[in-house]
Design an enzyme around this catalytic site. Structure first.
Site, PDB file in Angstrom:
ATOM      1  N   CYS A  75       6.045  -1.668   2.795  1.00 57.97           N
ATOM      2  CA  CYS A  75       5.600  -0.947   1.600  1.00 57.97           C
ATOM      3  C   CYS A  75       6.078  -1.720   0.378  1.00 57.97           C
ATOM      4  O   CYS A  75       7.291  -1.824   0.138  1.00 57.97           O
ATOM      5  CB  CYS A  75       6.184   0.469   1.605  1.00 57.97           C
ATOM      6  SG  CYS A  75       5.690   1.417   0.161  1.00 57.97           S
ATOM      7  N   HIS A 161      -4.597  -4.358   6.297  1.00 56.93           N
ATOM      8  CA  HIS A 161      -5.394  -4.160   5.078  1.00 56.93           C
ATOM      9  C   HIS A 161      -6.817  -4.668   5.261  1.00 56.93           C
ATOM     10  O   HIS A 161      -7.035  -5.710   5.880  1.00 56.93           O
ATOM     11  CB  HIS A 161      -4.770  -4.916   3.895  1.00 56.93           C
ATOM     12  CG  HIS A 161      -3.526  -4.262   3.411  1.00 56.93           C
ATOM     13  ND1 HIS A 161      -3.526  -3.296   2.440  1.00 56.93           N
ATOM     14  CD2 HIS A 161      -2.239  -4.409   3.806  1.00 56.93           C
ATOM     15  CE1 HIS A 161      -2.291  -2.867   2.245  1.00 56.93           C
ATOM     16  NE2 HIS A 161      -1.490  -3.530   3.062  1.00 56.93           N
ATOM     17  N   GLU A 210      -5.067   4.537   0.855  1.00 54.86           N
ATOM     18  CA  GLU A 210      -4.016   4.150   1.798  1.00 54.86           C
ATOM     19  C   GLU A 210      -4.099   4.898   3.129  1.00 54.86           C
ATOM     20  O   GLU A 210      -4.325   6.117   3.153  1.00 54.86           O
ATOM     21  CB  GLU A 210      -2.633   4.423   1.204  1.00 54.86           C
ATOM     22  CG  GLU A 210      -2.231   3.408   0.164  1.00 54.86           C
ATOM     23  CD  GLU A 210      -0.735   3.465  -0.128  1.00 54.86           C
ATOM     24  OE1 GLU A 210       0.047   3.835   0.766  1.00 54.86           O
ATOM     25  OE2 GLU A 210      -0.377   3.147  -1.264  1.00 54.86           O
ATOM     26  N   CYS A 219      -0.789   0.336  -4.811  1.00 53.16           N
ATOM     27  CA  CYS A 219      -0.310  -0.033  -3.468  1.00 53.16           C
ATOM     28  C   CYS A 219       0.142  -1.486  -3.530  1.00 53.16           C
ATOM     29  O   CYS A 219      -0.676  -2.388  -3.767  1.00 53.16           O
ATOM     30  CB  CYS A 219      -1.433   0.150  -2.440  1.00 53.16           C
ATOM     31  SG  CYS A 219      -0.956  -0.378  -0.782  1.00 53.16           S
ATOM     32  N   GLY A 222      -1.215  -3.588  -0.792  1.00 54.55           N
ATOM     33  CA  GLY A 222      -2.663  -3.679  -1.050  1.00 54.55           C
ATOM     34  C   GLY A 222      -2.949  -4.719  -2.129  1.00 54.55           C
ATOM     35  O   GLY A 222      -3.938  -5.472  -2.039  1.00 54.55           O
TER      36      GLY A 222
END
Ligand SMILES: N[C@@H](CCC[C@H](N)C(=O)O)C(=O)O
Length: 280
Positions: A75, A161, A210, A219, A222
């Protein structure tokens, strides 16, 4: 069980952060869903649990949970909040911190201005590593979403992703295509679905639906994935400003075999104490 926590965010991607070093913490997926409820609980996109390191050369271990209760490997915005949390809570006097994640060790660092730089690791592109169902790795893959054909890039930043380029992010179908892409059968562990508008070679706008949390205001992984996908396809330079709905991140990537560097802010909103199991 009463737990002290901090409510934090990185560009509006928000977190409940729990000190599992000085407190004994045991959370079930149900507890996490209860705490994550924005009406009956604290409310967050992800919960971060800071624990002692398993190896003596590392400073901490931290675990990441989506608000649907699922545990994840990586994260980006959370890594910055983790650093601010352990410094603020005086769990360490260091500014560069070796932390074990489910993806391996990362070493995020806070500079003197309070901005945090995170080495997000080397992106992975083979279908097995993502995981993504395809015979060979490619820069872009055709995919059907709600009966229409699209092209996506697929990669792992430690977590999976998919990145879809759109002409205009304001009218992109994030709310409808996002969940379809998140649960597409080609991604056996589901996927974070990014929608990227290229503004210029060093600037993009991005929205991410997400995995396990729905659309968030930003994100971090991301943003890394979108910039890497854009660089590989020849659309972007090596340093890119990413505008998320909650603010901006800077992402740098020198290309294949190199780690992605992310820098941005982390904010503590408030601290509190809650009785677990009593949120509803
Ligand atoms: N908000 C995050 C990513 C959190 C995990 C993700 N939803 C997943 O399931 O992989 C970030 O800032 O990177």
């Amino acid at each position: 069980m009463k737990l002290k926590f901090s409510k934090m965010h990185g560009l509006g991607n928000d977190f409940m952060v729990i000190d599992g070093v000085r407190q004994t913490v045991s959370l079930s997926p149900e507890h996490i869903r209860e705490l994550g409820d924005r009406h009956f609980g604290i409310g967050f996109d992800q919960l971060l649990l800071v624990e002692p390191a398993h190896q003596p050369e590392n400073d901490f271990c931290y675990r990441i949970y989506n608000n649907d209760g699922s545990e994840v490997q990586q994260c980006g915005n959370g890594a910055r909040c983790f650093v601010k949390f352990v410094i603020e809570q005086q769990l360490t006097a260091k500014r560069a911190i070796r932390v074990e994640t489910a993806r391996g060790v990362i070493v995020p660092e806070m500079d003197l201005t309070g901005r945090i730089v995170v080495n997000m690791g080397i992106p992975r592109f083979t279908p097995q590593e993502i995981p993504f169902l395809a015979d060979t790795a490619a820069l872009a893959y055709p995919i059907m979403l709600s009966g229409k054909p699209y092209q996506i890039a697929a990669l792992s930043m430690g977590n999976p992703h998919a990145v879809l380029r759109v002409e205009d992010l304001a009218t992109a179908e994030v709310a409808t295509l996002g969940p379809v892409l998140e649960s597409h059968p080609s991604f056996p562990e589901r996927v974070n679905a990014g929608f990227m508008q290229v503004i210029k070679r060093n600037e993009i706008a991005l929205r991410v639906y997400e995995r396990g949390a729905g659309e968030t205001l930003a994100c971090g992984t991301g943003a890394c994935a979108a910039v890497v996908a854009g660089i590989r396809q020849g659309w972007l330079d090596h340093e890119v400003l990413v505008h998320a709905r909650g603010g901006d991140l800077t992402i740098r990537w020198q290309g294949e075999g190199h780690a992605v560097m992310m820098s941005g802010p982390a904010v503590t909103v408030f601290t509190g104490e809650i009785e677990i199991g009593k949120a509803s």
